[in-house]
Design a protein around this motif. Structure first.
Motif, short mmCIF file in Angstrom:
data_model
loop_
_atom_site.label_atom_id
_atom_site.label_comp_id
_atom_site.label_asym_id
_atom_site.label_seq_id
_atom_site.Cartn_x
_atom_site.Cartn_y
_atom_site.Cartn_z
N PHE A 139 0.80 -1.23 0.00
CA PHE A 139 0.00 0.00 0.00
C PHE A 139 0.84 1.29 0.00
O PHE A 139 0.29 2.37 0.20
CB PHE A 139 -0.97 -0.01 1.19
CG PHE A 139 -2.07 -1.03 1.03
CD1 PHE A 139 -2.87 -1.04 -0.10
CD2 PHE A 139 -2.29 -1.99 2.02
CE1 PHE A 139 -3.88 -1.98 -0.25
CE2 PHE A 139 -3.31 -2.94 1.87
CZ PHE A 139 -4.09 -2.93 0.74
N SER A 140 2.15 1.17 -0.25
CA SER A 140 2.98 2.38 -0.18
C SER A 140 2.58 3.40 -1.25
O SER A 140 2.72 4.61 -1.04
CB SER A 140 4.47 2.03 -0.31
OG SER A 140 4.69 1.25 -1.45
N SER A 290 -6.44 -2.56 -11.67
CA SER A 290 -5.21 -1.74 -11.61
C SER A 290 -4.01 -2.62 -11.29
O SER A 290 -4.15 -3.78 -10.86
CB SER A 290 -5.33 -0.60 -10.61
OG SER A 290 -5.72 -1.06 -9.36
N ILE A 291 -2.84 -2.04 -11.51
CA ILE A 291 -1.58 -2.74 -11.23
C ILE A 291 -0.86 -1.96 -10.13
O ILE A 291 -0.78 -0.73 -10.19
CB ILE A 291 -0.67 -2.76 -12.49
CG1 ILE A 291 -1.43 -3.29 -13.72
CG2 ILE A 291 0.59 -3.57 -12.25
CD1 ILE A 291 -0.72 -3.03 -15.05
N ILE A 292 -0.37 -2.71 -9.15
CA ILE A 292 0.36 -2.07 -8.05
C ILE A 292 1.80 -2.61 -8.08
O ILE A 292 2.01 -3.81 -8.25
CB ILE A 292 -0.26 -2.43 -6.69
CG1 ILE A 292 -1.72 -1.97 -6.61
CG2 ILE A 292 0.54 -1.84 -5.53
CD1 ILE A 292 -2.46 -2.45 -5.36
N LEU A 293 2.74 -1.71 -7.88
CA LEU A 293 4.14 -2.15 -7.76
C LEU A 293 4.64 -1.69 -6.40
O LEU A 293 4.38 -0.54 -5.99
CB LEU A 293 4.96 -1.52 -8.90
CG LEU A 293 6.45 -1.88 -8.96
CD1 LEU A 293 6.66 -3.38 -9.13
CD2 LEU A 293 7.13 -1.15 -10.12
N GLY A 294 5.36 -2.56 -5.71
CA GLY A 294 5.88 -2.18 -4.39
C GLY A 294 7.15 -2.94 -4.05
O GLY A 294 7.47 -3.95 -4.69
N GLY A 295 7.88 -2.45 -3.06
CA GLY A 295 9.14 -3.09 -2.62
C GLY A 295 10.33 -2.39 -3.24
O GLY A 295 10.20 -1.65 -4.24
N LEU A 320 2.58 3.32 -8.44
CA LEU A 320 3.98 3.19 -8.05
C LEU A 320 4.22 3.98 -6.78
O LEU A 320 3.69 5.09 -6.66
CB LEU A 320 4.88 3.85 -9.09
CG LEU A 320 5.03 3.28 -10.47
CD1 LEU A 320 5.89 4.20 -11.31
CD2 LEU A 320 5.71 1.93 -10.36
N PRO A 321 5.05 3.46 -5.88
CA PRO A 321 5.38 4.31 -4.72
C PRO A 321 6.27 5.46 -5.15
O PRO A 321 7.03 5.34 -6.10
CB PRO A 321 6.12 3.37 -3.78
CG PRO A 321 6.54 2.19 -4.58
CD PRO A 321 5.70 2.15 -5.84
N LYS A 322 6.15 6.54 -4.45
CA LYS A 322 7.04 7.68 -4.67
C LYS A 322 8.46 7.19 -4.36
O LYS A 322 8.65 6.30 -3.53
CB LYS A 322 6.47 8.68 -3.68
CG LYS A 322 7.02 9.86 -3.29
CD LYS A 322 5.92 10.65 -2.54
CE LYS A 322 6.34 11.15 -1.19
NZ LYS A 322 7.63 11.64 -0.98
N ALA A 334 2.72 3.08 8.58
CA ALA A 334 1.61 3.90 9.11
C ALA A 334 0.42 3.86 8.15
O ALA A 334 -0.74 3.76 8.59
CB ALA A 334 2.10 5.33 9.33
N VAL A 335 0.70 3.90 6.84
CA VAL A 335 -0.39 3.85 5.85
C VAL A 335 -1.14 2.51 5.97
O VAL A 335 -2.37 2.47 6.00
CB VAL A 335 0.16 4.05 4.40
CG1 VAL A 335 -0.90 3.73 3.36
CG2 VAL A 335 0.69 5.47 4.21
N ALA A 336 -0.37 1.41 6.07
CA ALA A 336 -1.00 0.08 6.21
C ALA A 336 -1.81 0.02 7.50
O ALA A 336 -2.90 -0.57 7.53
CB ALA A 336 0.05 -1.01 6.18
#
Ligand code: KG4
Ligand code: ZN
Length: 363
Positions: A139-140, A290-295, A320-322, A334-336
């Motif tokens: 969720f970043s 949608s597509i989420i990318l994280g890590g 995409l995360p910033k 904190a977001v999670a």
């Protein structure tokens, strides 16, 4: 497919002090959160992070007991800084919850954060919410929330410890549909970097060299096998690719800078193609919105551009995360935690236990 509204918007803002110590970053933030999950608002009141990269560099990877020692030393320092920057009373800060990463990660490192959070909980009389580190990475990208998250979504989570394809059915229902069978993709970047005498962490440096090779020539000179491309599942494998790179290096009499760039490119393209290919298959099978990318590996510009092409092809938004939220940080924790609060999923155990292998599926 409907636009998923996050459950009930909260009628008040929630202030969360989050702690992250799962690997080699010691991080604490104070995040003010409000609104529904369709349009949440996050305000960073204070944020501090100490990276241990320089300390672990000489070992070429993270040394767990050293990480523990550094977290123990750094946690009180960055807590003081965060409270001071936020203008909060260290004896009675105005916060609603403490959130802490309880897994996955290096257990000795995780325990330092958990013990620290529990001491603060006693002192301040605030509850501690244990958070799955991968839920943070997942969720970043919501932090900046440029586009409402259309669910179900397919999430590609790629870091130094994980390579997972996750079907996000709702904000509280995740299914891991594929994972690495051996090394994580970030770990492969780090190991190949070591073979090329590049410093830890290898990802950013390999990416830089590979981009130079692509800028210099249209065709690459090294082609490595694409692991698990032909399997009908969503799993990955990276240990064989690393070995192929090793054999290619051993065959060379000498390596100049251009050869290093070309090897980095050949490796990067072989590592990323299966990620993109299997994300594409999952889009087709599950009809996601949608597509989420994280890590940490989400910082890789080649991976980003390949996923952007995929998102254009299917007309799906790519989240995409910033850049400063792609690698480990406390804001994503904190977001999670806020998502858990809004979806009413805060289980507050009597005693939080570090779980190095905590799975997203288990939530
Ligand atoms: O998420 P993260 O900070 O820590 C873990 O939870 O593992 O990810 C760190 C990983 C490292 O393996 C690092 O080499 C990789 O992310 N990484 C990259 C890039 N930036 C960081 N890999 C490829 N390209 C990058 N630009
Ligand atoms: Zn991570």
């Amino acid at each position: 497919m409907g636009r998923v509204r996050g459950s009930n918007p909260l009628s008040r803002t929630v202030k969360i002090l989050a702690i992250e110590t799962s690997c080699d970053e010691t991080a604490i933030c104070l995040l003010e959160c409000s609104g529904s999950l369709a349009s949440p608002t996050f305000k960073v009141i204070a944020n501090s992070l100490i990276s241990q990269i320089e300390i672990h560099k000489e070992f070429g990877g993270v040394f767990p007991m050293l990480a523990k020692r550094e977290h123990t030393k750094n946690l009180p320092i960055i807590l003081d800084k965060v409270l001071k920057d936020a203008g909060e009373d260290p004896n009675k800060p105005d916060i609603d919850y403490i959130a802490v990463t309880s897994g996955p990660g290096l257990e000795p490192a995780l325990w330092t954060g958990i013990v620290f959070a529990e001491e603060l909980s006693q002192k301040w009389g605030k509850k501690v919410i244990p958070i799955n580190h991968m839920e943070g990475h997942l969720f970043s990208s919501i932090f900046q929330n440029t586009d409402t998250l259309e669910l179900p979504a397919i999430a590609l989570l790629v870091s130094g410890g994980h390579t997972e394809l996750v079907l996000v059915e709702s904000f509280d229902k995740f299914r891991i549909i594929g994972r690495t069978r051996d090394d994580a993709v970030g770990e492969a970047f780090d190991k190949v970097a070591r073979l090329l005498d590049l410093p830890y962490p290898g990802g950013p440096k390999i990416s830089e060299l590979a981009n130079r090779s692509r800028a210099r020539s249209k065709e690459g000179t090294f082609t490595f096998p694409r692991p698990m491309m032909k399997t009908s599942d969503y799993d990955f494998s990276y240990s064989g690719l690393k070995t192929s790179v090793l054999y290619a290096i051993q065959k060379l009499d000498s390596i100049n800078n251009e050869t290093k760039e070309d090897i980095a490119r050949g490796f990067e393209e072989a590592a990323i193609e299966p990620l993109v290919y299997k994300t594409k298959s999952a889009i087709e099978e599950f009809g996601v919105g949608s597509i989420i990318l994280g890590g940490g590996v989400s910082a890789n510009t080649y991976l980003q551009s390949e996923l952007k092409t995929l998102s254009n092809e299917y007309g799906l938004p790519l989240h995409l995360p910033k850049s400063d939220l792609s690698t480990d940080n406390a804001i994503m924790i904190a977001v999670a935690a806020y998502i858990r609060i809004v979806t009413e999923r805060i289980s507050i155990p009597e005693k939080i236990v570090a779980n190095g292998n905590l799975s997203l599926d288990s939530n």
